[in-house]
Design a protein around this motif. Structure first.
Motif, PDB file in Angstrom:
ATOM      1  N   ILE A 124       2.432   6.788  -1.818  1.00  0.00           N
ATOM      2  CA  ILE A 124       3.528   7.593  -2.131  1.00  0.00           C
ATOM      3  C   ILE A 124       3.591   8.076  -3.704  1.00  0.00           C
ATOM      4  O   ILE A 124       3.902   9.367  -3.899  1.00  0.00           O
ATOM      5  CB  ILE A 124       4.946   7.071  -1.630  1.00  0.00           C
TER       6      ILE A 124
ATOM      7  N   TRP B   2       0.743  -1.235  -0.148  1.00  0.00           N
ATOM      8  CA  TRP B   2       0.033  -0.064   0.087  1.00  0.00           C
ATOM      9  C   TRP B   2       0.874   1.198  -0.125  1.00  0.00           C
ATOM     10  O   TRP B   2       0.490   2.198  -0.713  1.00  0.00           O
ATOM     11  CB  TRP B   2      -1.182   0.095   1.052  1.00  0.00           C
ATOM     12  N   GLN B   3       1.903   1.363   0.918  1.00  0.00           N
ATOM     13  CA  GLN B   3       2.639   2.480   0.851  1.00  0.00           C
ATOM     14  C   GLN B   3       3.157   3.176  -0.362  1.00  0.00           C
ATOM     15  O   GLN B   3       3.113   4.185  -0.546  1.00  0.00           O
ATOM     16  CB  GLN B   3       3.607   2.357   2.086  1.00  0.00           C
TER      17      GLN B   3
END
Length: 133
Positions: free
Chosen positions: A79, A74-75
């Motif tokens: 980002i 997810w990160q």
């Protein structure tokens, strides 16, 4: 015409909120996959793709969404989306956009469609309530 669109939007918003608060995580992911499929098809049509190519594109966006959800990466998706909205979107809006830029718009659809849907899956009901406030 406007009243019909407002009515449709109200019904869809109510359905989305009900889904976010009442469905289990898998149900929310399925709902978001459906929304991503519809949005992917619409994005492809806006990019000038034909009917068949638009369906293929929509399927590809849903597959991309499913991979990101299942792998739980997810990160990086968040980002990348944040970087786009902070740095690229202002330039994009300043310079304008045309159908001739289709080769750039087609992959951009993934970045515009997948992270918001992913956020709906990742949010807990309390977080979603706070996000709406």
């Amino acid at each position: 015409m406007l009243a019909a669109r407002i009515g449709t939007a109200a019904v869809l918003i109510a359905m989305l909120l009900a889904g976010l608060f009442l469905l289990p995580k898998l149900g929310v992911a399925a709902l978001m996959a459906l929304i991503v499929a519809i949005a992917g098809h619409e994005w492809a049509r806006l990019c000038g793709l034909g009917a068949t190519e638009s369906r293929v594109y929509a399927a590809a966006v849903v597959i991309g969404f499913a991979v990101v959800v299942s792998v739980r990466v997810w990160q990086p998706a968040f980002i990348a989306a944040a970087a786009f909205w902070i740095f690229a979107a202002p330039a994009w809006l300043w310079l304008g956009l045309s159908a001739r830029q289709r080769n750039g718009l087609i992959p951009l659809g993934f970045l515009l469609l997948v992270p918001p849907a992913l956020a709906m899956v990742v949010l807990e009901p309390l977080d979603a309530l706070l996000a709406l406030a």
